[in-house]
Design an enzyme around this catalytic site. Structure first.
Site, PDB file in Angstrom:
ATOM      1  N   LYS A 116      10.131  51.408  64.221  1.00 45.39           N
ATOM      2  CA  LYS A 116      11.252  50.451  64.099  1.00 45.39           C
ATOM      3  C   LYS A 116      12.141  50.449  65.346  1.00 45.39           C
ATOM      4  CE  LYS A 116      10.458  48.960  59.876  1.00 45.39           C
ATOM      5  NZ  LYS A 116       9.017  49.086  59.950  1.00 45.39           N
ATOM      6  N   GLU A 200      26.819  46.675  62.461  1.00 48.29           N
ATOM      7  CA  GLU A 200      25.960  45.593  62.939  1.00 48.29           C
ATOM      8  C   GLU A 200      26.405  44.272  62.325  1.00 48.29           C
ATOM      9  OE1 GLU A 200      22.013  46.870  61.813  1.00 48.29           O
ATOM     10  OE2 GLU A 200      22.109  45.800  59.909  1.00 48.29           O
ATOM     11  N   GLU A 275       8.699  38.802  61.448  1.00 52.29           N
ATOM     12  CA  GLU A 275       9.654  38.515  60.385  1.00 52.29           C
ATOM     13  C   GLU A 275      11.069  38.416  60.953  1.00 52.29           C
ATOM     14  OE1 GLU A 275       9.258  41.081  57.021  1.00 52.29           O
ATOM     15  OE2 GLU A 275       7.207  40.397  56.650  1.00 52.29           O
ATOM     16  N   GLU A 288      11.042  42.754  61.881  1.00 56.57           N
ATOM     17  CA  GLU A 288       9.889  43.606  62.185  1.00 56.57           C
ATOM     18  C   GLU A 288       8.665  42.728  62.381  1.00 56.57           C
ATOM     19  OE1 GLU A 288       8.888  46.183  58.943  1.00 56.57           O
ATOM     20  OE2 GLU A 288       8.985  44.592  57.453  1.00 56.57           O
ATOM     21  N   ASN A 290       4.631  42.542  61.273  1.00 59.65           N
ATOM     22  CA  ASN A 290       3.545  43.053  60.435  1.00 59.65           C
ATOM     23  C   ASN A 290       2.230  42.818  61.165  1.00 59.65           C
ATOM     24  OD1 ASN A 290       4.908  44.013  58.049  1.00 59.65           O
ATOM     25  ND2 ASN A 290       5.467  41.886  57.704  1.00 59.65           N
ATOM     26  N   PHE A 348      10.149  43.950  34.068  1.00 60.91           N
ATOM     27  CA  PHE A 348       9.004  43.924  34.984  1.00 60.91           C
ATOM     28  C   PHE A 348       8.263  45.263  35.043  1.00 60.91           C
ATOM     29  CE2 PHE A 348      11.812  40.538  36.194  1.00 60.91           C
ATOM     30  CZ  PHE A 348      10.957  39.478  36.423  1.00 60.91           C
TER      31      PHE A 348
END
Length: 674
Positions: A116, A200, A275, A288, A290, A348
């Site tokens: 990251k 941030e 993304e 990030e 993928n 769920f």
């Protein structure tokens, strides 16, 4: 081109890769665990190799066994799908060292984007927008205010060791930044023993939007538009669509060009996804990359006409991309619903077991079903909960939504629970239909979870009319029985009463709807008598008792598909996510029903029962223990997740009714209290 490839995965994605390989004339090898020996991907492949026991850490994650399977079968390349080893740089490197082509990016690209901190640094160097912030520990509230002013409000003040919402504040001005910093430090020290705080930019009204990129080994990289994946539940995507209802052509171009710049910076060769989080002002920031095929890749295929698996295989074989950026045209609208084996009415929780009935909608008129299961097959508890992906393509967003609604109504799953009712409810929610949603949409609209009454029928009278039609058809069926006494043949009454509410299990009061049915020239005319007049529904349908899907045309033009079931004297209809349960009685039957006692449900307050099928991995109490509300009692493992059961109230353990290591059924008794 390869002659044979091995798919190092299972389920839906393994079947998806095989489909393209077969189209390209490439032989396929499946790998499978002992739990998957009857799985669909094993049946589809030309060859199959067992690689170990059910748990993925002993099978699908064991690199040596997969590489050995390649050597034993002569597979020249491996497609990793998504999940498992798909973003494992060590696996990509091992394949390369063993002379096996990894159908994906080079291991150096996976490594660069998997870290990251390193990926953010690379993104900055490639001039990709990253979330502005100050990532060093801040000492004084005055410093926090200065930094916040430099970044621009609103800002997010976050504890370095934060989690679970602790040590996090959003500030919209200097006063809030000053106070928020102090509160965050105190909270962080008390909760985590670490008072480091950083700041941030806070992205307002965030959307999760990703850009699909495709690169070859000759230096060519293109972007294939965006996908909007903002409809998420607990950071898990639920519905994805392409293009995004929010992004304009200028933003798409800017995001696409930045995604390409990042891909080029790491010499990216394959399909990949960059993304972004996008604010309500269309400002966008890198999250990030993928380095694999995404679950939601079919929506991009829908609007571009490209087969991304085929492109990955061609790139891995050394071919150049056969198109340039200017050749990419976006056509229509595509949408995907993830159909999962979980119970939306039980928060769920995973639902495993046998698919007693499994009938996806027909793959016609822009409808596509990517699946790895079949009727009669098992949904095992060892892997993720995906049953299928339902994808539609329409000329515009409205048509795509309409097709998806119809396809969901037509998707039959019995034997286990699925999230189809939840998906259907989302698709008719006004905010979703208007395109006005963010990543917080599900949490905002269903703060108490999803219940059977979370979505109400758009026209309850229409469902009452359909229930009366079903009852009439049952009576017609009975009338056809041979051997009736001459002169005393059965006659079908025209008057009925539809009873809904408390007497059939729902939370509201009992209601009675008087109904009259007349049959003429194949049209069942249902009249509902009410104080404000008579409502008429003319139903045309060749539905027969026992069929799960009721296809009907109502009043000449309104075509619907409802899933129906008869449970004793009850009729259950599900349409567009709305659940309707009733009894259809004669007027005399309704009169007698009014006099019946309502059955009181049994008291389960002193019982701890399993909320799902799964493996009982831990019992934290013993007979005689006093427990307090919120205390951990047991743990159940299902579909790669551990679910903790806690005490709802104080009490003393009277009996342990299950053993650690036992496979539990839904509602199986685990602990009884005094």
């Amino acid at each position: 081109m390869f002659k044979k490839i091995l798919i190092a995965n299972r389920g839906e994605i393994a079947c998806r890769v095989m489909k393209t390989a077969k189209k390209m004339g490439i032989k396929t090898v499946a790998v499978y665990s002992e739990a998957d020996k009857e799985a669909r991907h094993v049946q589809m492949a030309d060859e199959a190799v067992c690689i170990g026991p059910a748990p993925s850490r002993e099978s699908y994650l064991v690199m040596d066994r997969i590489i050995q399977a390649c050597k034993d079968t002569g597979a020249q390349a491996v497609h990793p799908g998504y999940g498992f080893l798909s973003e494992n740089e060590q696996f990509a490197r091992r394949c390369e060292e063993e002379g096996i082509v990894f159908i994906g990016p080079k291991y150096q690209s996976i490594a660069a984007m998997g870290d990251k901190i390193a990926s953010k640094k690379l993104a900055l160097e490639a001039k990709v927008n990253t979330i502005p912030g100050f990532n060093e520990a801040i000492e004084k509230p005055e410093d926090a205010v200065k930094i916040a002013q430099g970044i621009g409000y609103p800002v997010m003040i976050k504890a370095s060791a934060g989690g679970g919402g602790k040590g996090l504040r959003v500030a919209f001005n200097d006063k809030e930044a000053f106070e928020g910093f102090t509160a965050c430090r105190t909270e962080a020290l008390n909760s985590f023993g670490d008072d480091r705080v950083f700041i941030e930019k806070f992205v307002e009204g965030p959307r999760h939007i990703e850009i699909q990129v495709l690169g070859d080994s000759h230096g060519n990289v293109v972007y294939l538009g965006e996908r909007d994946c903002s409809i998420q539940r607990r950071h898990q995507k639920v519905i994805e669509e392409a293009p995004s209802p929010f992004i304009d052509p200028a933003t798409r171009k800017a995001m696409g060009e930045q995604a390409v710049a990042l891909a080029k910076a790491v010499n990216y060769q394959s399909a990949g996804t960059v993304e972004f989080v996008v604010g309500k002002d269309k400002s966008f920031y890198f999250l990030e990359m993928n380095t694999r095929l995404q679950v939601e890749h079919p929506v991009t295929e829908g609007i571009t006409g490209l087969d991304l698996v085929e492109q990955m295989i061609r790139v891995a074989a050394g071919e150049k991309l056969a198109f340039k950026q200017e050749d990419i045209k976006l056509n229509g609208w595509s949408m995907e619903c993830r159909i999962n084996a979980d119970d939306p009415f039980r928060n769920f929780l995973p639902s495993t077991g046998r698919l007693v009935k499994y009938r996806p909608p027909a793959a016609v008129d822009g409808v596509r079903v990517d699946t790895g299961v079949y009727e009669g097959g098992e949904i095992p508890m060892y892997y993720d909960s995906m049953i299928a992906k339902l994808i539609v393509h329409g000329k515009d967003r409205a048509e795509a939504i309409e097709k998806m609604r119809a396809a969901l109504n037509d998707f039959v799953i019995r034997g286990i629970h699925s999230n189809i009712p939840f998906q259907a409810a989302l698709l008719q929610h006004p905010r979703f239909v208007s395109g006005d949603f963010t990543t917080g949409f599900i949490a905002e609209e269903y703060p108490e979870g999803f219940k059977k009454d979370s979505v109400q029928p758009s026209d309850p009278k229409r469902l009452a009319a359909l229930a009366a039609f079903m009852r009439y058809r049952y009576l017609e069926h009975i009338k056809m029985i041979d051997g009736q006494l001459a002169g005393h043949e059965m006659t079908i009454a025209k008057k009925f009463v539809v009873v809904t509410g408390a007497r059939v299990g729902s939370s509201d009061g009992a209601q009675e709807v008087p109904i009259r049915v007349e049959l003429k020239d194949g049209v069942y005319s249902v009249f509902i008598d009410e104080h404000d007049g008579i409502t008429r529904y003319d139903i045309v349908s060749n539905w027969r008792p026992g069929q799960i899907c009721l296809h009907a045309t109502i009043n000449g033009s309104n075509k619907i598909t409802a899933q129906v079931e008869r449970k004793g004297v009850k009729y259950v209809l599900v349409l567009d996510g709305a659940h309707y349960e009733c009894m259809v009685l004669s007027p005399l039957g309704a009169e007698l029903q009014r006099r019946m006692l309502v059955k009181v449900p049994p008291d389960t307050s002193k019982l701890v029962m399993s909320p799902m099928p799964g493996l009982l991995t831990n019992i934290s109490v013993k007979v005689g223990d006093s427990v307090t509300a919120g205390q951990k009692l047991a743990a159940i493992e299902a579909m790669k997740m551990e679910n903790t059961l806690v005490a709802a109230q104080d009490g003393v353990v009277a009996q342990i009714c299950a053993n650690v290591g036992e496979s539990l059924a839904v509602d199986q008794l685990i602990i009884r209290f005094e």
